[in-house]
Design an enzyme around this catalytic site. Sequence first.
Site, short mmCIF file in Angstrom:
data_model
loop_
_atom_site.label_atom_id
_atom_site.label_comp_id
_atom_site.label_asym_id
_atom_site.label_seq_id
_atom_site.Cartn_x
_atom_site.Cartn_y
_atom_site.Cartn_z
CG ASN A 88 0.30 7.66 0.63
OD1 ASN A 88 0.29 8.70 0.06
ND2 ASN A 88 1.21 6.48 0.24
CE LYS A 108 -0.59 4.41 -2.31
NZ LYS A 108 -0.18 2.99 -2.86
CG HIS A 123 5.02 4.84 -0.15
ND1 HIS A 123 5.10 4.17 -1.20
CD2 HIS A 123 3.88 4.97 0.60
CE1 HIS A 123 3.75 3.43 -1.03
NE2 HIS A 123 3.11 3.67 -0.08
CD GLU A 175 3.12 3.71 -4.31
OE1 GLU A 175 2.72 4.51 -4.28
OE2 GLU A 175 2.24 2.82 -4.03
CD GLU A 195 3.07 1.51 3.67
OE1 GLU A 195 1.85 1.73 3.98
OE2 GLU A 195 3.63 2.05 2.78
N GLY A 232 -1.77 -2.12 -2.10
CA GLY A 232 -2.48 -2.15 -3.33
C GLY A 232 -2.80 -3.47 -3.71
CB SER A 279 -4.34 -4.79 1.55
OG SER A 279 -3.82 -4.69 0.33
C1 PEP Z 1 0.28 2.79 0.85
O1 PEP Z 1 0.41 3.04 -0.26
O2 PEP Z 1 1.19 3.07 1.88
C2 PEP Z 1 -0.64 1.57 1.12
C3 PEP Z 1 -0.81 0.95 2.19
O3 PEP Z 1 -1.82 1.19 0.13
P1 PEP Z 1 -2.89 0.23 0.20
O4 PEP Z 1 -3.57 0.55 1.45
O5 PEP Z 1 -3.72 0.73 -0.84
O6 PEP Z 1 -2.47 -1.14 0.24
#
Ligand code: PEP
Length: 262
Positions: free
Chosen positions: A11, A13, A103, A105, A173, A179, A219
């Site tokens: 992803n 973003k 997601h 976000e 998630e 992040g 992460s």
């Molecule tokens: C994400 O944005 O779906 C995500 C898992 O980000 P990260 O891998 O940076 O934690």
Amino acid sequence: MVKRTPLIAGNWKMNFDHLRSIAFVQKLGWTLKDAKHSSAEVEVVVFPPFTDLRSVQTTISSDKIDLRFGAQDLSPFDSGAHTGDISGEFLAKLECSYVIIGHSERRQDHHETDEVVTAKTLAAVKHGLVPVICVGETSEDLEKFGAAAVPVGQLRHVLEALPADAEIVVAYEPVWAIGSGQAATPQQAQDVCAALRATIAEVLGADQAAATRVLYGGSVKAQNIATFMREPDVDGALVGGASMDIDEFSAIVRFPQHVTTV
Ligand code: PEP
């Protein structure tokens, strides 16, 4: 027993303009080809911003790159007076295979509720796109309700509206892991992914549950992917930050080569 092909999804973003996306998919394609990667062994999907999709589509098709791609969101509507929205019909015409829905976000920044996520999932299915339905708890939820209750509730809301044979991917998630550099432990990921699979079995039936890929996201890095992929209910990863680094992302994709050594 159905074999679920592992899925590694990147992803991006709101990163990479269309020129950088073209360069990235070309380089990723060469890197994976050099490493003799096969999508039959591990499927790889990238999720560029909307404005890059046409460029990614033509690059993948003209250079015959063994990658699939999808969008980061879609409108619940097919067309009409919805300024700024993108229809599933348009995404299907661009040969998107997947679309990320819900997601955290978007749930946070755009106040997307379970109702909105459900409507978007139905729109994706209607247009032949596989929805990657994201669910996960905040750190406050974790403290109050434990890890599984919120993501299970979010998923159940969507599943109850879906046709039983719809192909979906579920991404667990935990919001606190996205992040942050602080991934869930493999056991935490396994416990929630197993609870999500049990919910699919309850609502859509055992065959759907056995066939559906449940991903972990938060992460994920080259250094920890193998520990997640050893878990029986984790079928892949949704990767944010690390998906924008060719070496790191291709090392994540090639997890079967280091799965026994980490
Ligand atoms: C994400 O944005 O779906 C995500 C898992 O980000 P990260 O891998 O940076 O934690």
